[in-house]
Design a protein around this motif. Structure first.
Motif, PDB file in Angstrom:
ATOM      1  N   GLU A  49       0.839  -1.204   0.000  1.00  0.00           N
ATOM      2  CA  GLU A  49       0.000   0.000   0.000  1.00  0.00           C
ATOM      3  C   GLU A  49       0.877   1.259   0.000  1.00  0.00           C
ATOM      4  O   GLU A  49       0.644   2.204  -0.774  1.00  0.00           O
ATOM      5  N   GLN A  50       1.914   1.247   0.864  1.00  0.00           N
ATOM      6  CA  GLN A  50       2.834   2.396   0.919  1.00  0.00           C
ATOM      7  C   GLN A  50       3.568   2.555  -0.420  1.00  0.00           C
ATOM      8  O   GLN A  50       3.774   3.670  -0.898  1.00  0.00           O
ATOM      9  N   GLN A  53       1.446   4.220  -3.062  1.00  0.00           N
ATOM     10  CA  GLN A  53       1.351   5.677  -2.868  1.00  0.00           C
ATOM     11  C   GLN A  53       2.570   6.380  -3.471  1.00  0.00           C
ATOM     12  O   GLN A  53       2.449   7.460  -4.049  1.00  0.00           O
ATOM     13  N   LYS A  57       2.640   9.083  -6.673  1.00  0.00           N
ATOM     14  CA  LYS A  57       3.311  10.395  -6.657  1.00  0.00           C
ATOM     15  C   LYS A  57       4.216  10.557  -7.876  1.00  0.00           C
ATOM     16  O   LYS A  57       4.238  11.607  -8.518  1.00  0.00           O
TER      17      LYS A  57
END
Length: 482
Positions: A49-50, A53, A57
């Motif tokens: 999940e991290q 992200q 970006k």
């Protein structure tokens, strides 16, 4: 193992995605964990999940920091909100912290990818990770040997390539000694440079959080991300945090390096002495002036530490009583019965030993004889260091007196286990920064560490010396065959 900068380059050039890098780390953990047992908890879903992200970006054209998308292991005595934080103790087996530690919060904000919580000696009390309440972590260079402690899980995870970097905590050598045993870089910062908010306390006047890495540069990058003032930690220092990588220059011209003569002699493995002496010659070749330094009270460090640390531990661990959180024994007869049975069942033998030593040292009639005297010795050790730093920029010594020992070798002899921290403890007592860098191998192929110590807040001098040495040698480029 690629460095933080190399991975950052791959991410920003879109050669690889953060999800790919995270998945690769998780796959390696899955294949190596049956041998290494570095992790108590693998946080695969959170990691992916991290990573997503970070990729979002990059896709949106946003700039990312150096740590974005970098797989990292977190020692399991750092609180992670909603993720079990056990301190490798049965008493906290099902504890889910309701808040996040400052360092893990900072790393999450920097975009790093947490792949899991690493094993440790129970409540960080031990030098081999054998006092963990859950599993035995192996040394990646020899699976029959210990990875060191107390941050053995983090050291083995980085040494075995399961993550790029990791966090540990160092109370008496718990970052530097396992770094030495696992052939990696381990840095203990100045006391108060990194916030302890959310670090489960062992000995509050000694504990400090720091990085494990494959290179001095990676350690410097990670330190820069976690250092800084925090109002939630009353011992946090209000100081400017520089870019630590700017101090990484490959020479030591005009620098003075002190060799602590008390760290050589009885009890030092000849292979360790040989490697460290060769490392000192290398520092000289890099332009440093070598000075022999005497720290006569250094040898009292271990005795003072084993009064101060258990005394603080006995106070800090009083909160685990089955009332507010953690385990509780069922069907107790009364409150006192519940307290005593919960603590007896929840704590392992080493933690119990230290609580008893500390409680005894603080008890009426013994406080002056033990605790007060130990604090006075601590002041004398500090003074030895102060006098040394009037003459030199950094001090050097072996990190540990031996290489990694076989699992089970010292479990029945706590004193011989305590002596493993002979070289590292005085640094904690004085609150100084220290780093361990790989400086050779013994004839069994086990890594040896060189300890470099700086004055208060002189991480710059420590990192410069470590980097110059590392760049002139190739020890840090070797990796275990797993």
């Amino acid at each position: 193992m690629p460095s933080i900068r190399e991975l950052h380059q791959q991410l920003t050039s879109k050669e690889r995605s953060a999800v790919e890098i995270a998945q690769e780390a998780l796959n390696r953990i899955q294949s190596l964990e049956p041998k290494l047992h570095s992790f108590l908890q693998v946080t695969g879903d959170r990691a992916l999940e991290q990573a997503k992200q970070v990729d979002a970006k990059i896709a949106a054209g946003e700039e990312i920091g150096l740590l974005a998308g970098i797989p990292i292991g977190i020692k399991d005595n750092l609180c992670t909100k909603g993720i079990p934080t056990t301190c490798a103790s049965k008493i906290l087996e099902n504890f889910l912290p309701p808040y996040e530690s400052t360092v893990t919060q900072k790393l999450a904000e920097a975009g790093s990818v947490m792949v899991g919580k690493t094993n440790l000696d129970e409540f960080a009390m031990g030098g081999s990770t054998e006092t963990s309440g859950f599993q035995l972590t192996a040394n990646p260079w020899d699976l029959t040997r210990v990875p060191g402690g107390s941050s053995g899980g983090s050291a083995a995870a980085v040494g075995g390539g399961e993550c790029v970097v990791a966090l540990g905590s160092d109370t008496g050598g718990s970052i530097r000694q396992p770094a030495s045993f696992c052939g990696i870089v381990g840095l203990k910062p100045t006391y108060g440079l990194v916030s302890r908010y959310g670090l489960v306390a062992f000995a509050s006047s000694l504990d400090q959080i720091g990085p494990f890495a494959h290179s001095v540069e990676d350690a410097a990058i990670l330190l820069g991300a976690i250092a800084g003032y925090d109002a939630r930690d009353s011992t946090s220092l209000k100081v400017e945090i520089p870019d630590y990588t700017q101090f990484l220059v490959p020479n030591l011209k005009g620098k003075k390096v002190g060799v602590i003569k008390e760290t050589f002699g009885e009890g030092l493995d000849p292979a360790v002495e040989k490697a460290v002496r060769a490392a000192i010659d290398q520092l000289k070749a890099l332009g440093a002036k070598i000075v022999e330094i005497s720290c006569p009270r250094f040898r009292y460090g271990i005795a003072a530490y084993y009064i101060i640390a258990p005394s603080e531990a006995s106070a800090n661990l009083a909160r685990y009583d089955g009332v507010k959180y953690g385990a509780r024994v069922p069907d107790a007869d009364n409150l006192m019965d519940m307290y005593t049975r919960t603590r007896a069942a929840g704590f392992g033998s080493e933690v119990k030993r230290r609580i008893m030593i500390g409680t005894y040292a603080l008890s009426a009639g013994y406080y002056d004889a033990y605790y007060l005297k130990a604090q006075k010795v601590r002041t004398l050790i500090k003074q030895d260091f102060e006098q040394a730093f009037e003459q030199v920029d950094v001090l050097v010594s072996p990190t540990a007196p031996t290489t990694a020992f076989k699992a089970g070798d010292k479990t029945t002899d706590p004193l011989s286990m305590y002596l493993i921290d002979l070289m590292t403890i005085p640094v904690n007592l004085a609150g100084l920064p220290g780093i361990s860098v790989p400086c050779g191998f013994d004839d069994q192929g086990l890594p040896i560490g060189l300890q470099i110590i700086g004055n208060v807040l002189r991480e710059d001098a420590v990192l410069q010396a470590a980097y110059a040495y590392e760049q002139a040698t190739d020890w840090h480029l070797r990796s275990p065959k797993l």
